[in-house]
Design a protein around this motif. Structure first.
Motif, PDB file in Angstrom:
ATOM      1  N   UNK A   1      -7.254  10.507  10.453  1.00  0.00           N
ATOM      2  CA  UNK A   1      -7.901  10.013   9.235  1.00  0.00           C
ATOM      3  C   UNK A   1      -6.868   9.937   8.129  1.00  0.00           C
ATOM      4  N   UNK A   2      -6.853   8.804   7.393  1.00  0.00           N
ATOM      5  CA  UNK A   2      -5.929   8.667   6.287  1.00  0.00           C
ATOM      6  C   UNK A   2      -6.451   7.651   5.285  1.00  0.00           C
ATOM      7  N   UNK A   3      -5.905   7.683   4.087  1.00  0.00           N
ATOM      8  CA  UNK A   3      -6.273   6.751   3.013  1.00  0.00           C
ATOM      9  C   UNK A   3      -5.098   5.888   2.651  1.00  0.00           C
ATOM     10  N   UNK A   4      -5.380   4.607   2.403  1.00  0.00           N
ATOM     11  CA  UNK A   4      -4.358   3.688   1.885  1.00  0.00           C
ATOM     12  C   UNK A   4      -4.828   3.162   0.538  1.00  0.00           C
ATOM     13  N   UNK A   5      -3.959   3.174  -0.438  1.00  0.00           N
ATOM     14  CA  UNK A   5      -4.237   2.654  -1.759  1.00  0.00           C
ATOM     15  C   UNK A   5      -3.415   1.409  -1.978  1.00  0.00           C
TER      16      UNK A   5
ATOM     17  N   UNK B   1       0.834  -1.195   0.000  1.00  0.00           N
ATOM     18  CA  UNK B   1       0.000   0.000   0.000  1.00  0.00           C
ATOM     19  C   UNK B   1       0.877   1.256   0.000  1.00  0.00           C
ATOM     20  N   UNK B   2       0.250   2.371  -0.390  1.00  0.00           N
ATOM     21  CA  UNK B   2       0.884   3.673  -0.226  1.00  0.00           C
ATOM     22  C   UNK B   2      -0.190   4.646   0.249  1.00  0.00           C
ATOM     23  N   UNK B   3       0.235   5.744   0.841  1.00  0.00           N
ATOM     24  CA  UNK B   3      -0.700   6.743   1.347  1.00  0.00           C
ATOM     25  C   UNK B   3      -1.282   7.532   0.175  1.00  0.00           C
ATOM     26  N   UNK B   4      -2.620   7.652   0.128  1.00  0.00           N
ATOM     27  CA  UNK B   4      -3.272   8.420  -0.922  1.00  0.00           C
ATOM     28  C   UNK B   4      -3.111   9.911  -0.715  1.00  0.00           C
ATOM     29  N   UNK B   5      -3.213  10.345   0.531  1.00  0.00           N
ATOM     30  CA  UNK B   5      -3.083  11.751   0.923  1.00  0.00           C
ATOM     31  C   UNK B   5      -2.387  11.796   2.270  1.00  0.00           C
ATOM     32  N   UNK B   6      -1.861  12.957   2.650  1.00  0.00           N
ATOM     33  CA  UNK B   6      -1.297  13.055   4.004  1.00  0.00           C
ATOM     34  C   UNK B   6      -2.383  12.809   5.053  1.00  0.00           C
ATOM     35  N   UNK B   7      -2.034  12.193   6.175  1.00  0.00           N
ATOM     36  CA  UNK B   7      -3.019  11.969   7.238  1.00  0.00           C
ATOM     37  C   UNK B   7      -3.517  13.299   7.801  1.00  0.00           C
ATOM     38  N   UNK B   8      -4.749  13.290   8.298  1.00  0.00           N
ATOM     39  CA  UNK B   8      -5.310  14.460   8.963  1.00  0.00           C
ATOM     40  C   UNK B   8      -5.367  14.160  10.454  1.00  0.00           C
TER      41      UNK B   8
END
Length: 87
Positions: A80-84, A59-66
């Motif tokens: 909050x964060x996204x993983x792709x 996986x990689x981070x979609x956006x920086x975590x909030x």
């Protein structure tokens, strides 16, 4: 310029962490923000599924975590964060 990555799935994650966990997570993000890392996924697994069954991938981070504080003391944060998932 960053090379586009081929994505299979996107996971949106919301977590509550202590201040020390947030600092560790932020360090992890800074180390792996532009490169894939291995992770184990448990999202959507049935309760009766064998606990030895593993669903892992890169996986990689979609956006920086909030990061946001949940109390005035600053001891607990909402992250909050996204993983792709990468092919």
């Amino acid at each position: 310029m960053q090379t586009p990555k081929n994505i299979i799935k996107n996971y949106s994650i919301s977590s509550i962490m202590t201040d020390s966990n947030v600092k560790n997570f932020e360090g992890f993000y800074r180390a792996f923000r532009s490169k894939p890392f291995p992770a184990l996924v448990t999202d959507g697994m049935a309760a009766g599924q064998n606990e030895d069954t593993k669903a892992s991938g890169f996986f990689h981070f979609g956006n920086p975590p909030r990061f946001g504080y949940l109390s005035h003391s600053g001891l607990v944060s909402d992250v909050d964060f996204n993983l792709n998932e990468v092919i």
